[in-house]
Every structure is written in structure tokens, then in C-alpha cells.
Design a protein around this motif. Structure first.
Motif, PDB file in Angstrom:
ATOM      1  N   LEU A   1     -57.936 -86.103  -0.069  1.00  0.00           N
ATOM      2  CA  LEU A   1     -59.123 -86.339   0.550  1.00  0.00           C
ATOM      3  C   LEU A   1     -58.945 -87.758   1.287  1.00  0.00           C
ATOM      4  O   LEU A   1     -60.071 -87.989   1.657  1.00  0.00           O
ATOM      5  CB  LEU A   1     -60.464 -86.030  -0.240  1.00  0.00           C
ATOM      6  CG  LEU A   1     -60.566 -84.137  -0.476  1.00  0.00           C
ATOM      7  CD1 LEU A   1     -61.697 -83.912  -1.619  1.00  0.00           C
ATOM      8  CD2 LEU A   1     -60.476 -83.020   0.743  1.00  0.00           C
ATOM      9  N   LYS A   2     -58.630 -88.290   1.617  1.00  0.00           N
ATOM     10  CA  LYS A   2     -58.026 -89.447   1.790  1.00  0.00           C
ATOM     11  C   LYS A   2     -58.577 -89.172   3.915  1.00  0.00           C
ATOM     12  O   LYS A   2     -57.504 -88.546   4.903  1.00  0.00           O
ATOM     13  CB  LYS A   2     -56.853 -89.919   1.935  1.00  0.00           C
ATOM     14  CG  LYS A   2     -56.555 -90.749   0.522  1.00  0.00           C
ATOM     15  CD  LYS A   2     -55.038 -91.180   0.182  1.00  0.00           C
ATOM     16  CE  LYS A   2     -55.033 -92.001  -1.504  1.00  0.00           C
ATOM     17  NZ  LYS A   2     -53.595 -92.963  -1.313  1.00  0.00           N
ATOM     18  N   GLY A   3     -59.536 -90.595   3.926  1.00  0.00           N
ATOM     19  CA  GLY A   3     -59.914 -90.131   5.755  1.00  0.00           C
ATOM     20  C   GLY A   3     -61.275 -89.092   5.925  1.00  0.00           C
ATOM     21  O   GLY A   3     -61.612 -89.910   7.071  1.00  0.00           O
ATOM     22  N   MET A   4     -61.147 -88.591   5.144  1.00  0.00           N
ATOM     23  CA  MET A   4     -62.640 -87.665   4.907  1.00  0.00           C
ATOM     24  C   MET A   4     -63.390 -88.367   5.074  1.00  0.00           C
ATOM     25  O   MET A   4     -64.777 -87.668   5.304  1.00  0.00           O
ATOM     26  CB  MET A   4     -62.202 -86.107   4.435  1.00  0.00           C
ATOM     27  CG  MET A   4     -61.387 -85.213   4.456  1.00  0.00           C
ATOM     28  SD  MET A   4     -61.322 -84.683   5.806  1.00  0.00           S
ATOM     29  CE  MET A   4     -62.772 -83.466   5.515  1.00  0.00           C
TER      30      MET A   4
ATOM     31  N   VAL B   1     -64.400 -80.421   9.231  1.00  0.00           N
ATOM     32  CA  VAL B   1     -63.734 -82.078   9.251  1.00  0.00           C
ATOM     33  C   VAL B   1     -63.303 -81.856  11.174  1.00  0.00           C
ATOM     34  O   VAL B   1     -63.854 -81.539  11.670  1.00  0.00           O
ATOM     35  CB  VAL B   1     -61.612 -81.052   9.486  1.00  0.00           C
ATOM     36  CG1 VAL B   1     -61.324 -82.822   9.960  1.00  0.00           C
ATOM     37  CG2 VAL B   1     -61.572 -80.697   8.047  1.00  0.00           C
TER      38      VAL B   1
ATOM     39  N   TYR C   1     -55.821 -83.951   8.756  1.00  0.00           N
ATOM     40  CA  TYR C   1     -56.029 -82.672   8.970  1.00  0.00           C
ATOM     41  C   TYR C   1     -56.904 -82.238  10.794  1.00  0.00           C
ATOM     42  O   TYR C   1     -57.559 -83.248  11.618  1.00  0.00           O
ATOM     43  CB  TYR C   1     -57.748 -81.832   7.263  1.00  0.00           C
ATOM     44  CG  TYR C   1     -56.721 -82.646   6.534  1.00  0.00           C
ATOM     45  CD1 TYR C   1     -55.759 -81.542   6.440  1.00  0.00           C
ATOM     46  CD2 TYR C   1     -57.140 -83.640   5.695  1.00  0.00           C
ATOM     47  CE1 TYR C   1     -55.551 -81.340   4.688  1.00  0.00           C
ATOM     48  CE2 TYR C   1     -56.897 -83.769   4.927  1.00  0.00           C
ATOM     49  CZ  TYR C   1     -56.439 -82.665   3.514  1.00  0.00           C
ATOM     50  OH  TYR C   1     -55.640 -82.358   3.056  1.00  0.00           O
TER      51      TYR C   1
ATOM     52  N   ASP D   1     -62.796 -89.772  -1.615  1.00  0.00           N
ATOM     53  CA  ASP D   1     -61.980 -89.109  -0.163  1.00  0.00           C
ATOM     54  C   ASP D   1     -60.608 -89.583  -1.050  1.00  0.00           C
ATOM     55  O   ASP D   1     -59.857 -89.809  -0.464  1.00  0.00           O
ATOM     56  CB  ASP D   1     -61.751 -89.329   0.793  1.00  0.00           C
ATOM     57  CG  ASP D   1     -61.939 -91.278   0.879  1.00  0.00           C
ATOM     58  OD1 ASP D   1     -62.452 -91.719  -0.022  1.00  0.00           O
ATOM     59  OD2 ASP D   1     -62.134 -91.388   1.875  1.00  0.00           O
ATOM     60  N   HIS D   2     -60.996 -90.596  -2.601  1.00  0.00           N
ATOM     61  CA  HIS D   2     -59.810 -91.040  -3.046  1.00  0.00           C
ATOM     62  C   HIS D   2     -59.514 -90.469  -4.473  1.00  0.00           C
ATOM     63  O   HIS D   2     -60.481 -90.747  -5.380  1.00  0.00           O
ATOM     64  CB  HIS D   2     -59.549 -92.395  -2.199  1.00  0.00           C
ATOM     65  CG  HIS D   2     -60.273 -93.363  -3.163  1.00  0.00           C
ATOM     66  ND1 HIS D   2     -62.115 -92.845  -2.598  1.00  0.00           N
ATOM     67  CD2 HIS D   2     -61.007 -94.141  -4.401  1.00  0.00           C
ATOM     68  CE1 HIS D   2     -62.764 -94.489  -2.930  1.00  0.00           C
ATOM     69  NE2 HIS D   2     -61.830 -94.771  -4.352  1.00  0.00           N
TER      70      HIS D   2
ATOM     71  N   SER E   1     -58.083 -88.670   8.686  1.00  0.00           N
ATOM     72  CA  SER E   1     -57.086 -87.757   7.663  1.00  0.00           C
ATOM     73  C   SER E   1     -56.159 -86.837   7.734  1.00  0.00           C
ATOM     74  O   SER E   1     -55.119 -86.947   7.527  1.00  0.00           O
ATOM     75  CB  SER E   1     -58.274 -86.677   7.683  1.00  0.00           C
ATOM     76  OG  SER E   1     -58.307 -85.937   8.049  1.00  0.00           O
TER      77      SER E   1
ATOM     78  N   GLN F   1     -62.989 -87.558  11.730  1.00  0.00           N
ATOM     79  CA  GLN F   1     -61.806 -86.869  10.150  1.00  0.00           C
ATOM     80  C   GLN F   1     -60.684 -86.740  10.464  1.00  0.00           C
ATOM     81  O   GLN F   1     -60.052 -86.676   9.481  1.00  0.00           O
ATOM     82  CB  GLN F   1     -62.789 -85.996   9.231  1.00  0.00           C
ATOM     83  CG  GLN F   1     -63.982 -86.715   8.396  1.00  0.00           C
ATOM     84  CD  GLN F   1     -65.194 -85.795   7.988  1.00  0.00           C
ATOM     85  OE1 GLN F   1     -65.092 -84.054   8.574  1.00  0.00           O
ATOM     86  NE2 GLN F   1     -65.345 -86.051   6.977  1.00  0.00           N
ATOM     87  N   SER F   2     -60.566 -85.905  11.041  1.00  0.00           N
ATOM     88  CA  SER F   2     -59.460 -85.581  11.698  1.00  0.00           C
ATOM     89  C   SER F   2     -58.446 -86.867  12.004  1.00  0.00           C
ATOM     90  O   SER F   2     -57.377 -86.817  11.719  1.00  0.00           O
ATOM     91  CB  SER F   2     -59.407 -84.571  12.910  1.00  0.00           C
ATOM     92  OG  SER F   2     -58.225 -83.930  13.090  1.00  0.00           O
TER      93      SER F   2
ATOM     94  N   LEU G   1     -59.153 -77.795   4.120  1.00  0.00           N
ATOM     95  CA  LEU G   1     -58.638 -78.771   3.624  1.00  0.00           C
ATOM     96  C   LEU G   1     -58.266 -77.663   2.081  1.00  0.00           C
ATOM     97  O   LEU G   1     -58.427 -78.122   0.689  1.00  0.00           O
ATOM     98  CB  LEU G   1     -60.214 -78.811   2.864  1.00  0.00           C
ATOM     99  CG  LEU G   1     -60.596 -80.112   4.104  1.00  0.00           C
ATOM    100  CD1 LEU G   1     -62.240 -80.441   3.969  1.00  0.00           C
ATOM    101  CD2 LEU G   1     -59.892 -81.840   4.645  1.00  0.00           C
TER     102      LEU G   1
END
Length: 262
Positions: A111-114, A189, A199, A99-100, A197, A193-194, A245
Motif C-alpha cells: 500500500l506504499k503511497g496510498m 485510488v 496504482y 500504507d507501509h 503509489s 494516490q495513483s 488494490l
């Protein structure tokens, strides 16, 4: 192999068994063979990314007359031919998704935070049927570890377009179907994750994840050397296409490799 290049390779290799690995494992009367090469692949950072990168593509394949094969593209397995049918079973590995952006070759900051999708060993089971000059196939990828990531089913079709002593050109198409767990893993998501991130929360259900089409070309240089290339497009479908995403639904794929066959 990260998810993006894994799916790209599955799609492009479904165009023809000759795309990047050696031809399908040799039948008992064809003897042993070894293929080695190095190439480049132009693929998205992850399925749905609007950014792509060029990655090295190693090609190694050892086939035995008894049907056993060891391959960087198809794993370690066994293949048998029964009339017009071909059956194969192999052990492979999917390195998951970061995710990074760890470095140029791995991950995506989009994808940071996923959270990471861990790598997992997979069982690759395939059934092929030769209908005249057209090859049909059904392949499934079943996780042996992290069963919660789900499974994929790939339908493939390939057909020759042109054949000469030095050049073979083929066309192919493929469709990837993901079950509920797989679609949620790669395109869903969760609430957590929301929050991490940014999203919006999204629930992805089972369906056709993507469809692909393209052309491959094998150019023979001499008795041992050849250049194998493929160009195509991959289009995300159903809930994969609607995922927050997904920043680009249709992505180009390009691969080429210099091959030496012993």
C-alpha cells in the motif's frame, strides 16, 4: 484493530454470537459474567491482500445482568432483549490502515503511497431477530471521528448444526455493504494516490463490499474452560473486487482461542 482483522472478526463473529466473545450480553435473569482468553487469528494484511499473517487475539468480556457489556470484540455498550428481538448499541474503535509495514503485526508495503487511514471511534448499532433456531442480524458501523471514511452495514445469519454436552457447531454467513465514502476510502485510488503509489486511479462506488461464510466450533473442556474456533472464507464483491488494490478476491480466515469463564 486493523481493517483486515476487523472485517474478518465481524464476518466470523456474525456466524455465531458464541464464536470468540462470550454469548451475547446476559439478560437480566442470567446474572454477571466474565470471560478471558487468548487466541490466534489468520487474516490478510488488508482487505484484498494476497499476503496473510497470524495475529494474537485477546478475548476479554465483562457482562452485567442489567445488559451492559465491555468487550474486546464488541466494544463498550448495552444490549436489551425484547421477545425474539435483540437490540444493542456500543462504542468501538477501528485502528485504520497503514500504507507501509510498520512491523509484523501492522501495515503492508503493498500500500506504499496510498497514505494512512487513521484510527477512529465508531458507534456500533445492532438489531437481531431469532427465527426458530436461526439468528438474523443487522449491524452498522458509523464513524464518530473521520466521518469522511464512511459507514458499513453488515447482514448476518447463523444457525446451529450440531449440539451436545461438550460440543456446539454452527454455520453462518454475512454480507458487508459499504457506502460511497467507505468504498472509496478502502478500495478507491485518487489521482494523487495513483501518482504516489503507481496504482491506476479508480473510483469505488457504494455496494456490497464482501460476503463470507464459515463454521464455528465451541468445545467445552470443563465447567470453566473451553476452546472456540472458526474457519471460513471471505470474498470481495462489486467495486471492492475490481479495485487495483485487490490482489486476491477470496481469502481464508481461521481463528481459535482458549477461553476461561468466571
Amino acid at each position: 484493530m486493523r481493517h483486515a482483522i476487523s472485517i474478518a472478526l465481524l464476518s466470523l463473529c456474525a456466524f455465531s454470537a458464541r464464536s470468540f466473545a462470550e454469548d451475547a450480553p446476559a439478560a437480566p435473569d442470567k446474572g454477571d459474567s466474565f470471560t478471558a482468553g487468548i487466541g490466534l487469528a489468520y487474516v490478510p494484511e488488508y482487505a484484498g491482500s494476497d499476503k496473510s499473517r497470524v495475529l494474537p487475539l485477546p478475548v476479554l468480556e465483562r457482562t452485567y445482568s442489567n445488559g451492559v457489556f465491555l468487550s474486546t470484540q464488541r466494544g463498550i455498550g448495552y444490549q436489551a432483549k425484547l421477545g425474539d428481538f435483540t437490540l444493542s448499541a456500543a462504542l468501538g474503535y477501528d485502528a485504520g490502515r497503514k500504507d507501509h509495514k510498520e512491523n509484523y503485526f501492522s501495515g503492508s508495503d503493498a500500500l506504499k503511497g496510498m497514505g494512512d487511514i487513521d484510527g477512529a471511534a465508531q458507534a456500533l448499532l445492532s438489531l437481531g431477530y431469532q427465527l426458530g433456531s436461526v439468528g438474523l442480524s443487522l449491524t452498522t458501523k458509523q464513524n464518530l471521528g473521520h466521518r469522511e471514511y464512511g459507514a458499513a452495514y453488515i447482514l448476518g445469519l447463523n444457525a446451529p448444526l450440531y449440539t451436545s454436552a461438550t460440543d456446539q457447531i454452527g454455520f453462518g454467513a454475512s454480507a458487508v455493504y459499504g457506502d460511497n465514502k467507505r468504498m472509496q476510502t478502502y478500495f478507491g485510488v485518487t489521482a494523487a494516490q495513483s501518482a504516489a503509489s503507481g496504482y491506476k486511479a479508480y473510483s469505488a462506488k457504494a455496494g456490497f463490499e464482501s460476503v463470507a461464510a464459515g463454521v464455528n466450533w465451541n468445545h467445552v473442556l470443563d465447567a470453566n474452560w473451553s476452546v472456540r474456533s472458526a474457519i471460513g472464507v471471505n470474498h470481495l464483491a462489486s467495486d471492492a473486487a475490481d479495485s487495483p488494490l485487490t490482489k486476491r478476491k477470496t481469502t481464508p480466515m481461521l481463528m481459535t482461542a482458549l477461553i476461561y469463564r468466571f
